[in-house]
Design an enzyme around this catalytic site. Structure first.
Site, mmCIF file in Angstrom:
data_model
loop_
_atom_site.group_PDB
_atom_site.id
_atom_site.type_symbol
_atom_site.label_atom_id
_atom_site.label_comp_id
_atom_site.label_asym_id
_atom_site.label_seq_id
_atom_site.Cartn_x
_atom_site.Cartn_y
_atom_site.Cartn_z
ATOM 1 N N ILE A 225 -33.341 43.194 20.610
ATOM 2 C CA ILE A 225 -33.653 44.282 19.688
ATOM 3 C C ILE A 225 -33.053 45.577 20.231
ATOM 4 C CG2 ILE A 225 -35.496 45.630 18.623
ATOM 5 C CD1 ILE A 225 -35.360 42.819 17.548
ATOM 6 N N ASN B 81 -26.406 43.733 10.386
ATOM 7 C CA ASN B 81 -26.910 42.472 10.929
ATOM 8 C C ASN B 81 -26.866 41.413 9.837
ATOM 9 O OD1 ASN B 81 -28.379 40.737 12.835
ATOM 10 N ND2 ASN B 81 -30.116 40.989 11.454
ATOM 11 N N ASP C 138 -35.303 43.666 10.597
ATOM 12 C CA ASP C 138 -34.902 43.101 9.297
ATOM 13 C C ASP C 138 -35.376 43.932 8.107
ATOM 14 O OD1 ASP C 138 -33.716 40.930 10.647
ATOM 15 O OD2 ASP C 138 -35.599 39.823 10.651
ATOM 16 N N HIS D 129 -28.839 37.994 8.650
ATOM 17 C CA HIS D 129 -30.095 37.274 8.866
ATOM 18 C C HIS D 129 -30.102 36.038 7.979
ATOM 19 C CE1 HIS D 129 -34.303 36.704 9.921
ATOM 20 N NE2 HIS D 129 -34.529 36.447 8.648
ATOM 21 N N GLY E 18 -21.232 32.315 18.816
ATOM 22 C CA GLY E 18 -20.268 33.195 18.159
ATOM 23 C C GLY E 18 -19.645 32.643 16.894
#
Length: 207
Positions: free
Chosen positions: A93, A108, A151, A110, A12
């Site tokens: 996912i 998200n 992605d 990445h 986290g």
């Protein structure tokens, strides 16, 4: 005020970056209302509880099928009145039904400059291993909207990070988090909550 639900699976650190940003007033029009973990032992749950944020644990293997798991997760998001869903180290996912229900409401982070080192199989240290194997001079992080391809969603923000001589995947991972992920994720969340993001086709415009 938008309700932000953060999905986690591990330590986290990106959640902590969001909590810190919220505390210093950097997300004035949003608040983290719930943290949902796919892992009952995720340290992210402790971070949430220490900051007075509600938590839920929804473990995929506890359900008889992927369909049931997805339904429970989606119902939880509805119950939390989620305006924005943030994937912060979420090692699962999302089913297409969730992505459709929250179109351009899921973001998200990445750990690469998409489209480099991304897609199925590129997560965690594997991303940084691939960057070092390729010999790139710069890597970085990307915050993007989530669509049904890994992605592949519209890019909101990116930040480059220099690769240094002697880097290991672990060292590079730490630098990318500190110099990029922890900065652009709260910034993207703030922009979303301020209604400053407009998506046209696969391009995000910041108003």
């Amino acid at each position: 005020m938008k309700n932000i639900v953060v999905l986690v699976s591990g330590g986290g650190t990106n959640l902590q970056a969001l909590i810190d940003a919220q505390k210093r007033g950097a997300i004035p029009n949003g608040r983290i209302t719930c943290v949902i973990s796919s892992n009952p032992n995720a340290y992210a749950l402790k971070r949430a509880k220490e900051n007075g944020i509600g938590t839920r644990v929804i473990v995929p293997k506890d359900f008889p099928s992927e369909e049931v798991y997805t339904r429970v997760l989606l119902e939880s998001l509805f119950q939390e009145y989620a305006d924005l869903i943030v994937l912060a180290g979420f090692m699962k996912i999302l089913d297409a039904s969730i992505i459709r229900a929250y179109h351009n409401q899921i973001i998200n982070v990445h750990p690469s400059l998409i489209p480099a080192f991304c897609g199925v199989g590129y997560y965690g240290l594997r991303v940084h291993e691939a960057a070092l194997e390729r010999g790139v001079r710069y890597t970085g992080a990307t915050v993007h909207f989530v669509n049904e391809i890994a992605d592949d969603g519209p890019i909101i923000l990116q930040k480059p990070v220099a690769v240094q001589s002697g880097d290991t995947p672990e060292i590079l991972q730490k630098r990318v988090m500190e110099e990029a992920e922890w900065k652009i994720l709260p910034e993207a969340v703030c922009l979303y909550c301020d209604d400053r993001l407009e998506v046209k086709d696969k391009t995000v415009y910041i108003r």
